[in-house]
Design an enzyme around this catalytic site. Sequence first.
Site, PDB file in Angstrom:
ATOM      1  N   TRP A   1     130.711  37.036 149.830  1.00  0.00           N
ATOM      2  CA  TRP A   1     130.514  37.047 148.377  1.00  0.00           C
ATOM      3  C   TRP A   1     131.723  37.671 147.679  1.00  0.00           C
ATOM      4  O   TRP A   1     131.881  38.892 147.694  1.00  0.00           O
ATOM      5  CB  TRP A   1     129.259  37.853 148.012  1.00  0.00           C
ATOM      6  CG  TRP A   1     128.019  37.268 148.598  1.00  0.00           C
ATOM      7  CD1 TRP A   1     127.268  36.260 148.060  1.00  0.00           C
ATOM      8  CD2 TRP A   1     127.379  37.631 149.824  1.00  0.00           C
ATOM      9  NE1 TRP A   1     126.204  35.970 148.886  1.00  0.00           N
ATOM     10  CE2 TRP A   1     126.245  36.798 149.972  1.00  0.00           C
ATOM     11  CE3 TRP A   1     127.650  38.568 150.820  1.00  0.00           C
ATOM     12  CZ2 TRP A   1     125.387  36.872 151.065  1.00  0.00           C
ATOM     13  CZ3 TRP A   1     126.801  38.649 151.922  1.00  0.00           C
ATOM     14  CH2 TRP A   1     125.685  37.800 152.031  1.00  0.00           C
TER      15      TRP A   1
ATOM     16  N   ALA B   1     112.372  35.073 153.084  1.00  0.00           N
ATOM     17  CA  ALA B   1     113.110  35.047 151.815  1.00  0.00           C
ATOM     18  C   ALA B   1     113.956  33.787 151.812  1.00  0.00           C
ATOM     19  O   ALA B   1     114.309  33.247 152.869  1.00  0.00           O
ATOM     20  CB  ALA B   1     113.991  36.281 151.690  1.00  0.00           C
TER      21      ALA B   1
ATOM     22  N   ARG C   1     130.536  35.033 140.884  1.00  0.00           N
ATOM     23  CA  ARG C   1     131.417  35.046 142.063  1.00  0.00           C
ATOM     24  C   ARG C   1     132.861  34.950 141.600  1.00  0.00           C
ATOM     25  O   ARG C   1     133.191  34.091 140.762  1.00  0.00           O
ATOM     26  CB  ARG C   1     131.117  33.862 142.996  1.00  0.00           C
ATOM     27  CG  ARG C   1     129.676  33.826 143.498  1.00  0.00           C
ATOM     28  CD  ARG C   1     129.516  34.335 144.910  1.00  0.00           C
ATOM     29  NE  ARG C   1     128.094  34.439 145.245  1.00  0.00           N
ATOM     30  CZ  ARG C   1     127.461  33.627 146.095  1.00  0.00           C
ATOM     31  NH1 ARG C   1     128.119  32.677 146.707  1.00  0.00           N
ATOM     32  NH2 ARG C   1     126.178  33.800 146.340  1.00  0.00           N
TER      33      ARG C   1
ATOM     34  N   GLN D   1     120.694  31.167 140.442  1.00  0.00           N
ATOM     35  CA  GLN D   1     119.961  31.069 141.703  1.00  0.00           C
ATOM     36  C   GLN D   1     118.474  31.271 141.455  1.00  0.00           C
ATOM     37  O   GLN D   1     118.078  31.842 140.438  1.00  0.00           O
ATOM     38  CB  GLN D   1     120.423  32.158 142.688  1.00  0.00           C
ATOM     39  CG  GLN D   1     121.789  31.908 143.292  1.00  0.00           C
ATOM     40  CD  GLN D   1     122.101  32.892 144.410  1.00  0.00           C
ATOM     41  OE1 GLN D   1     121.599  34.012 144.429  1.00  0.00           O
ATOM     42  NE2 GLN D   1     122.932  32.476 145.345  1.00  0.00           N
TER      43      GLN D   1
ATOM     44  N   HIS E   1     124.409  37.562 143.976  1.00  0.00           N
ATOM     45  CA  HIS E   1     123.237  36.751 144.323  1.00  0.00           C
ATOM     46  C   HIS E   1     121.997  37.411 143.713  1.00  0.00           C
ATOM     47  O   HIS E   1     122.072  38.520 143.175  1.00  0.00           O
ATOM     48  CB  HIS E   1     123.093  36.553 145.830  1.00  0.00           C
ATOM     49  CG  HIS E   1     123.195  37.802 146.666  1.00  0.00           C
ATOM     50  ND1 HIS E   1     123.116  37.818 148.022  1.00  0.00           N
ATOM     51  CD2 HIS E   1     123.358  39.109 146.316  1.00  0.00           C
ATOM     52  CE1 HIS E   1     123.229  39.038 148.487  1.00  0.00           C
ATOM     53  NE2 HIS E   1     123.380  39.851 147.468  1.00  0.00           N
TER      54      HIS E   1
ATOM     55  N   VAL F   1     118.462  38.634 156.721  1.00  0.00           N
ATOM     56  CA  VAL F   1     117.373  37.894 157.367  1.00  0.00           C
ATOM     57  C   VAL F   1     117.643  37.786 158.867  1.00  0.00           C
ATOM     58  O   VAL F   1     118.778  37.816 159.312  1.00  0.00           O
ATOM     59  CB  VAL F   1     117.184  36.469 156.767  1.00  0.00           C
ATOM     60  CG1 VAL F   1     116.591  36.540 155.382  1.00  0.00           C
ATOM     61  CG2 VAL F   1     118.497  35.690 156.763  1.00  0.00           C
TER      62      VAL F   1
HETATM   63  N1  PHE Z   1     121.526  35.437 148.842  1.00  0.00           N
HETATM   64  C1  PHE Z   1     122.037  34.383 149.680  1.00  0.00           C
HETATM   65  C2  PHE Z   1     123.305  33.823 149.036  1.00  0.00           C
HETATM   66  O1  PHE Z   1     123.482  33.935 147.852  1.00  0.00           O
HETATM   67  C3  PHE Z   1     121.015  33.286 149.861  1.00  0.00           C
HETATM   68  C4  PHE Z   1     119.832  33.740 150.661  1.00  0.00           C
HETATM   69  C5  PHE Z   1     118.740  34.309 150.036  1.00  0.00           C
HETATM   70  C6  PHE Z   1     119.796  33.599 152.043  1.00  0.00           C
HETATM   71  C7  PHE Z   1     117.635  34.724 150.775  1.00  0.00           C
HETATM   72  C8  PHE Z   1     118.731  33.998 152.769  1.00  0.00           C
HETATM   73  C9  PHE Z   1     117.657  34.566 152.154  1.00  0.00           C
HETATM   74  O2  PHE Z   1     124.157  33.265 149.716  1.00  0.00           O
END
Ligand code: PHE
Length: 339
Positions: free
Chosen positions: A149, A307, A206, A220, A180, A263
């Site tokens: 990120w 998630a 970003r 998002q 995010h 995750v």
């Molecule tokens: N937050 C991650 C992204 O922006 C996306 C994501 C959210 C992945 C939740 C897994 C679980 O790249």
Amino acid sequence: MSDYKKIKEEAIQALREAKSVERAEELRVVYLGRKGVITTALRALAEKSIEEKRSDGPELNAFRKELEDRIKERKKELSFKGVANFDLTMPGKKLKRGSLHPLSIVEKEIVAIFKSMNFSVAEGPEAESEYYNFDALNIPENHPAREMWDTFWLESSQKISDNNFKSSNKKVEKFLMRTHTSPVQIRFMKENKPPFQIVVPGRVFRYEATDMSHEINFHQIEGLSIGRSINLANLKFIIEEFFNRFFGKKLEFRFRPSYFPFVEPGVEVDIKMPGGEKWLEVMGAGMVHKNVLKAVKIDEREWQGFAFGMGVERLAMLKYKIPDIRMFYAGDLRFIRQF
Ligand code: PHE
């Protein structure tokens, strides 16, 4: 005096019948001009007795004033061309109604589908602390995963006030524009007792070069479901149900192993349109990492969940065949009004 009254009535009548500004001016000369009826009468008053002056004077003066006003008014009426030229049968001008931006429309559609599946909506701030955006999501400082990120950092020298950093040796809390919507997972889990399931719509930032598919900010929708026995199969069902409904078609799905620090296991979801050839990458997801649950003091032996996170622009582009992400932010009404 009765003869003045008669003159007055005649003058008012004549004025009413006047059909042009010129005629009204003629009447002004006849009554109020230097040799006009009223002027002459006023002058004659000088020769009259005190009593007559006293009774006729005010009456004549009031009459003169009234006539002056009426003539002015009538001239104004007669010179006003607007009404004569106005075609009352002409159709009115159509007023353009404002409408929702395509991104708002798509966001609402997405949220509505999740609401119907018993998710509630949560939100969080766009300017976020390093703790919520990274640390609490199992992305410690200097971890290479932070490079996933590109971040807009904010200038700040705020002293660390809460106990988020009790265990760390940082002195100053750093702030950033959230990269995010995942930090809202942390905020929500700190405030609420499981079980729960939420979606989090929001804008993210970003620090990237822009092109057809990249913008420095985009939107998002985060999903989070925590319960006693939530598993990967539940995630798969919810995701497939969502995409089939969002596109109104039966799609093909692929869940590819992938890596996100918050995750475990992590997956990337691909879809294929019926009759289509290409796999399209549409979201990141996975089972919430036990370190994340620990960070928010949810007992990871009792609770677990999934998630996911998806890009609103990307889905809008696929659904409405929009070729360039920059169109959403160009402010071109010819684009906006097509939705
Ligand atoms: N937050 C991650 C992204 O922006 C996306 C994501 C959210 C992945 C939740 C897994 C679980 O790249």
